[in-house]
Write an enzyme that holds these catalytic residues in place. Structure first.
Site, PDB file in Angstrom:
ATOM      1  CG  HIS A  63      21.419 -45.263  19.929  1.00  0.00           C
ATOM      2  ND1 HIS A  63      22.186 -45.956  19.022  1.00  0.00           N
ATOM      3  CD2 HIS A  63      20.685 -44.389  19.202  1.00  0.00           C
ATOM      4  CE1 HIS A  63      21.919 -45.522  17.803  1.00  0.00           C
ATOM      5  NE2 HIS A  63      21.027 -44.564  17.883  1.00  0.00           N
ATOM      6  CE  LYS A  73      24.462 -49.374  24.317  1.00  0.00           C
ATOM      7  NZ  LYS A  73      24.167 -48.388  23.274  1.00  0.00           N
ATOM      8  CE1 TYR A 133      25.488 -52.139  21.035  1.00  0.00           C
ATOM      9  CE2 TYR A 133      26.782 -51.933  19.029  1.00  0.00           C
ATOM     10  CZ  TYR A 133      25.571 -51.864  19.693  1.00  0.00           C
ATOM     11  OH  TYR A 133      24.433 -51.519  19.002  1.00  0.00           O
ATOM     12  CG  ASP A 169      20.515 -42.442  15.388  1.00  0.00           C
ATOM     13  OD1 ASP A 169      19.688 -43.069  16.065  1.00  0.00           O
ATOM     14  OD2 ASP A 169      21.647 -42.883  15.122  1.00  0.00           O
TER      15      ASP A 169
END
Length: 183
Positions: A63, A73, A133, A169
């Protein structure tokens, strides 16, 4: 210094290990400190924090968000164990299409900093894993994008023979065909 910062093979991706203070009660550690991160080249202001719970063999990713809503991140594991991956998708980078992976777990307390211009994903190695995250840009559905997790041009060595992948995904394109505005 309360953290060890290790640049990986792609030096913009950084593995971070905190100092643990342990005794018979357990342990304490700082997981983020603006001054120490900044003095080690990570001058990111995090604005959103995400939490995911997954079972063994789940692969989430790959992603990323497009500019102008791209995200850095800081990935940590609260419980369990994952194989965390960052893929360089900056078209003019010397490491374009290359990936790095690290084991993050509740036992090793390590975090991975994934900067803007990278796709991110992970595979759960334990029976379950809770992943936390921080990101430096809020989620934007209009700028969401991704790359198929098993793109043969990237060739990630995922540590599972039985991956569990979401429908979404599984629909992402290859790196070559992805919507990507990182130069």
């Amino acid at each position: 210094m309360l953290f060890t910062f290790k640049k990986l093979e792609i030096p913009d991706v950084v593995l971070i290990e905190p100092t643990l203070f342990s005794d018979e009660r357990g342990f304490f550690c700082e997981t983020f400190k603006t001054s120490e991160f900044s003095s080690n080249g990570i001058s990111t202001t995090f604005v959103q924090e995400n939490f995911s719970h997954s079972v063994k063999n789940v692969i989430r990713g790959l992603h990323f968000q497009q500019n102008p809503k791209a995200q850095s991140k800081l990935v940590s594991v609260v419980s369990g164990k994952i194989f965390d991956v960052a893929v360089d998708i900056r078209k003019n980078s010397l490491t374009f299409g290359k990936w790095v992976g690290e084991i993050l777990s509740h036992d090793n307390h390590k975090s991975l900093f994934v900067p803007v211009g990278f796709a991110h994903g992970f595979c759960v190695l334990s029976d379950e894993a809770d992943v936390l995250y921080k990101v430096d840009n809020e989620y934007s559905p209009n700028d969401e994008s991704g790359i198929i997790w098993n793109d043969s041009s990237i060739n990630i060595s995922w540590p599972t023979n039985n991956p569990i992948i979401s429908y979404k995904d599984n629909q992402y394109p290859s790196l070559e065909n992805s919507k990507n505005n990182f130069l």
